[in-house]
Write a protein that holds these residues in place. Structure first.
Motif, PDB file in Angstrom:
ATOM      1  N   GLN A  92      37.892  29.113  55.644  1.00 42.82           N
ATOM      2  CA  GLN A  92      38.050  30.168  56.645  1.00 42.82           C
ATOM      3  C   GLN A  92      37.911  29.623  58.052  1.00 42.82           C
ATOM      4  O   GLN A  92      38.711  29.945  58.947  1.00 42.82           O
ATOM      5  CB  GLN A  92      37.003  31.257  56.379  1.00 42.82           C
ATOM      6  CG  GLN A  92      37.169  32.486  57.248  1.00 42.82           C
ATOM      7  CD  GLN A  92      36.305  33.629  56.752  1.00 42.82           C
ATOM      8  OE1 GLN A  92      36.514  34.168  55.678  1.00 42.82           O
ATOM      9  NE2 GLN A  92      35.311  33.986  57.514  1.00 42.82           N
ATOM     10  N   VAL A  93      36.900  28.778  58.272  1.00 41.06           N
ATOM     11  CA  VAL A  93      36.706  28.199  59.598  1.00 41.06           C
ATOM     12  C   VAL A  93      37.890  27.313  59.970  1.00 41.06           C
ATOM     13  O   VAL A  93      38.384  27.359  61.101  1.00 41.06           O
ATOM     14  CB  VAL A  93      35.401  27.380  59.641  1.00 41.06           C
ATOM     15  CG1 VAL A  93      35.226  26.738  61.006  1.00 41.06           C
ATOM     16  CG2 VAL A  93      34.216  28.263  59.335  1.00 41.06           C
ATOM     17  N   ALA A 124      44.997  31.905  72.326  1.00 44.30           N
ATOM     18  CA  ALA A 124      44.314  31.482  71.110  1.00 44.30           C
ATOM     19  C   ALA A 124      43.872  32.690  70.288  1.00 44.30           C
ATOM     20  O   ALA A 124      43.959  32.680  69.048  1.00 44.30           O
ATOM     21  CB  ALA A 124      43.111  30.614  71.463  1.00 44.30           C
ATOM     22  N   LEU A 125      43.428  33.752  70.970  1.00 51.31           N
ATOM     23  CA  LEU A 125      42.981  34.952  70.268  1.00 51.31           C
ATOM     24  C   LEU A 125      44.115  35.646  69.524  1.00 51.31           C
ATOM     25  O   LEU A 125      43.903  36.206  68.448  1.00 51.31           O
ATOM     26  CB  LEU A 125      42.349  35.944  71.255  1.00 51.31           C
ATOM     27  CG  LEU A 125      40.882  35.730  71.589  1.00 51.31           C
ATOM     28  CD1 LEU A 125      40.438  36.733  72.643  1.00 51.31           C
ATOM     29  CD2 LEU A 125      40.017  35.850  70.350  1.00 51.31           C
ATOM     30  N   ILE A 126      45.314  35.605  70.100  1.00 55.92           N
ATOM     31  CA  ILE A 126      46.468  36.189  69.401  1.00 55.92           C
ATOM     32  C   ILE A 126      46.654  35.488  68.059  1.00 55.92           C
ATOM     33  O   ILE A 126      46.876  36.120  67.022  1.00 55.92           O
ATOM     34  CB  ILE A 126      47.734  36.083  70.268  1.00 55.92           C
ATOM     35  CG1 ILE A 126      47.613  36.978  71.506  1.00 55.92           C
ATOM     36  CG2 ILE A 126      48.976  36.468  69.455  1.00 55.92           C
ATOM     37  CD1 ILE A 126      48.756  36.822  72.499  1.00 55.92           C
ATOM     38  N   GLY A 127      46.565  34.148  68.087  1.00 60.67           N
ATOM     39  CA  GLY A 127      46.692  33.392  66.851  1.00 60.67           C
ATOM     40  C   GLY A 127      45.553  33.674  65.879  1.00 60.67           C
ATOM     41  O   GLY A 127      45.779  33.849  64.678  1.00 60.67           O
ATOM     42  N   VAL A 128      44.324  33.744  66.385  1.00 55.42           N
ATOM     43  CA  VAL A 128      43.165  34.000  65.527  1.00 55.42           C
ATOM     44  C   VAL A 128      43.247  35.390  64.906  1.00 55.42           C
ATOM     45  O   VAL A 128      42.973  35.575  63.713  1.00 55.42           O
ATOM     46  CB  VAL A 128      41.857  33.840  66.328  1.00 55.42           C
ATOM     47  CG1 VAL A 128      40.663  34.336  65.518  1.00 55.42           C
ATOM     48  CG2 VAL A 128      41.651  32.386  66.719  1.00 55.42           C
ATOM     49  N   ASN A 129      43.622  36.387  65.701  1.00 55.63           N
ATOM     50  CA  ASN A 129      43.724  37.747  65.180  1.00 55.63           C
ATOM     51  C   ASN A 129      44.779  37.850  64.083  1.00 55.63           C
ATOM     52  O   ASN A 129      44.592  38.554  63.084  1.00 55.63           O
ATOM     53  CB  ASN A 129      44.052  38.725  66.309  1.00 55.63           C
ATOM     54  CG  ASN A 129      42.879  38.946  67.232  1.00 55.63           C
ATOM     55  OD1 ASN A 129      41.723  38.792  66.831  1.00 55.63           O
ATOM     56  ND2 ASN A 129      43.149  39.311  68.477  1.00 55.63           N
ATOM     57  N   ALA A 130      45.899  37.134  64.262  1.00 50.79           N
ATOM     58  CA  ALA A 130      46.921  37.118  63.210  1.00 50.79           C
ATOM     59  C   ALA A 130      46.385  36.448  61.944  1.00 50.79           C
ATOM     60  O   ALA A 130      46.651  36.896  60.826  1.00 50.79           O
ATOM     61  CB  ALA A 130      48.170  36.388  63.707  1.00 50.79           C
ATOM     62  N   PHE A 145      34.369  33.575  62.778  1.00 49.00           N
ATOM     63  CA  PHE A 145      34.190  32.179  63.137  1.00 49.00           C
ATOM     64  C   PHE A 145      32.725  31.739  63.017  1.00 49.00           C
ATOM     65  O   PHE A 145      32.437  30.566  62.771  1.00 49.00           O
ATOM     66  CB  PHE A 145      34.682  31.951  64.566  1.00 49.00           C
ATOM     67  CG  PHE A 145      34.764  30.505  64.966  1.00 49.00           C
ATOM     68  CD1 PHE A 145      35.809  29.712  64.515  1.00 49.00           C
ATOM     69  CD2 PHE A 145      33.809  29.942  65.780  1.00 49.00           C
ATOM     70  CE1 PHE A 145      35.891  28.382  64.874  1.00 49.00           C
ATOM     71  CE2 PHE A 145      33.887  28.599  66.146  1.00 49.00           C
ATOM     72  CZ  PHE A 145      34.933  27.821  65.694  1.00 49.00           C
ATOM     73  N   LEU A 146      31.792  32.665  63.202  1.00 42.64           N
ATOM     74  CA  LEU A 146      30.370  32.342  63.141  1.00 42.64           C
ATOM     75  C   LEU A 146      29.869  32.304  61.704  1.00 42.64           C
ATOM     76  O   LEU A 146      30.393  33.011  60.846  1.00 42.64           O
ATOM     77  CB  LEU A 146      29.563  33.407  63.905  1.00 42.64           C
ATOM     78  CG  LEU A 146      29.791  33.522  65.412  1.00 42.64           C
ATOM     79  CD1 LEU A 146      29.018  34.719  65.957  1.00 42.64           C
ATOM     80  CD2 LEU A 146      29.372  32.240  66.129  1.00 42.64           C
TER      81      LEU A 146
END
Length: 391
Positions: free
Chosen positions: A163-164, A328-334, A59-60
């Motif tokens: 990507q972002v 939210a992290l579950i979604g981001v990790n996927a 994300f960064l």
């Protein structure tokens, strides 16, 4: 300094240096090497912590693999551990590219067989990493759907902000789909960095980004202008090392500081060395101002990544314990799994698997890594030697 802490810091330096000497294949491959070394072999952090750290660094802006390495060094050995992890991973390629700039600027090596062999090593390493991460991070249909959406969008909508955008959309989807997720033990990242120090790092990051161009206009310092060019390039890049190359080209080729031939020769060399692609800045700095220029360029282009990861990690550690943030992290990790699969196809697969013998060699290297459990450096050496002999 206690002996135990000294041993821990020395281990961080040695392990990161070994990775810096053997991590070929670009940022996606680096994440595979890191996963194999830090999670599977050393067990310095668990799968969830590693996935969360990768999600943050994706994300960064900046070199995601370098930021992941710094973050692991920080959680293992504090600020000094992060610095040593960065030095170990970055120094081999930076030194190699500075030497190339000083001694071998005109050499054309991008078609060498051993380089093609190392590209196939990247295929095996990334495939192994994706298999492990997908099993853990996409266990059900909703997460698999997010990964598939991310994969498709990454391949079909290729911009600097793709990507972002995908990460943000996946976070929103995770927030909606997984708000009732049962509570599970989250990964534990222990940090010896205060929130105050982190805030100072973030303030310094934005201050340098805003005021360096202004200072450059009021002074005639060449070194300040050089530092500003590399700092801005390192601050504004989303999507990994390949994206920083056109930014650097626009900074130095039109101004006459670097010829197009010199730029392309350095690009070829950057593909041939292990470690982060951002060390291409070391080559440019060395071409324009010798080894001192290479050192200044390396520090300037990586400083934004260092300030950002130090500035966000302590707050991230608190936020990730929030149930909503966990969803939210579950979604981001996927989504990260989908992004990695897309990158595995293009550019890793498309630039490496060009003939049946390439696929056969990749299958052998994958089996050596996944089933015979051989260390990554053996895979790298085998790939290079096989490339010379057969490819």
């Amino acid at each position: 300094m206690p002996q135990n802490n000294q041993n821990k810091l020395l281990e961080i330096l040695l392990v990161s240096t070994r990775l810096g000497l053997t991590s070929f294949g670009g940022p996606v491959a680096h994440l595979g090497y890191f996963h194999e070394e830090y999670v599977r072999r050393k067990k310095w952090l668990d799968e969830k912590s590693y996935a969360d750290l990768v999600a943050l660094c994706q994300f960064l802006p900046g070199p995601a693999s370098s930021q992941v390495g710094i973050g692991i060094g920080v959680q293992r050995g504090g600020l000094l551990g992060g610095i040593l992890a960065f030095i170990g991973f970055t120094a081999p390629s930076a030194i190699a590219l500075i030497l190339f700039a000083l001694l071998l600027k005109g050499l054309n090596i991008h078609d060498a067989g051993w380089i093609h062999g190392l590209k196939i090593v990247a295929v095996a390493v990334v495939a192994h990493a994706i298999a492990g991460m997908a099993q853990k991070l996409t266990p059900d249909k909703p997460t698999k759907a997010i990964a598939l959406f991310s994969l498709t969008l990454t391949l079909l909508w290729q911009t600097a902000f793709t990507q972002v955008g995908i990460i943000v959309l996946a976070a929103v989807a995770g927030l909606i789909l997984f708000k009732q997720t049962k509570k599970e033990p989250s990964g534990n990242i222990s940090l010896a960095i205060s929130h105050r120090f982190a805030a100072i790092c973030l303030v310094l990051f934005f201050s340098l980004l805003i005021f360096l161009p202004i200072l450059k206009e009021f002074t005639s310092s060449y070194w300040l202008a050089l530092f500003d060019s590399f700092y801005r390039s390192g601050s504004l890049v989303f999507g990994g090392g390949h994206v920083v190359l056109p930014l650097l080209e626009r900074e130095f080729v039109p101004t006459g500081l670097l010829t197009k031939e010199e730029f392309l020769a350095g690009y070829g060399a950057a593909q041939a060395v292990p470690g982060p692609l951002f060390t291409f800045a070391a080559y440019i700095g060395a071409v324009t101002n010798g080894w001192v220029g290479g050192l200044v360029a390396t520090i300037a282009v990586f400083l934004p990544a260092f300030l950002l990861i130090l500035g966000t990690l302590p707050f991230w550690n608190t936020m990730r314990q929030n149930p909503k943030i966990k969803g939210a992290l579950i979604g981001v990790n996927a989504a990260v799994v989908g992004i990695l699969i897309a990158a595995f196809y293009n550019p890793i697969w498309t630039s490496s698997i060009l003939a049946p013998i390439d696929f056969a060699f990749a299958a052998i290297l994958f089996s050596m890594l996944a089933y015979w459990k051989l260390p990554p450096w053996v895979i790298v050496v085998t790939g290079a030697v096989g490339g010379i002999l057969f490819l």
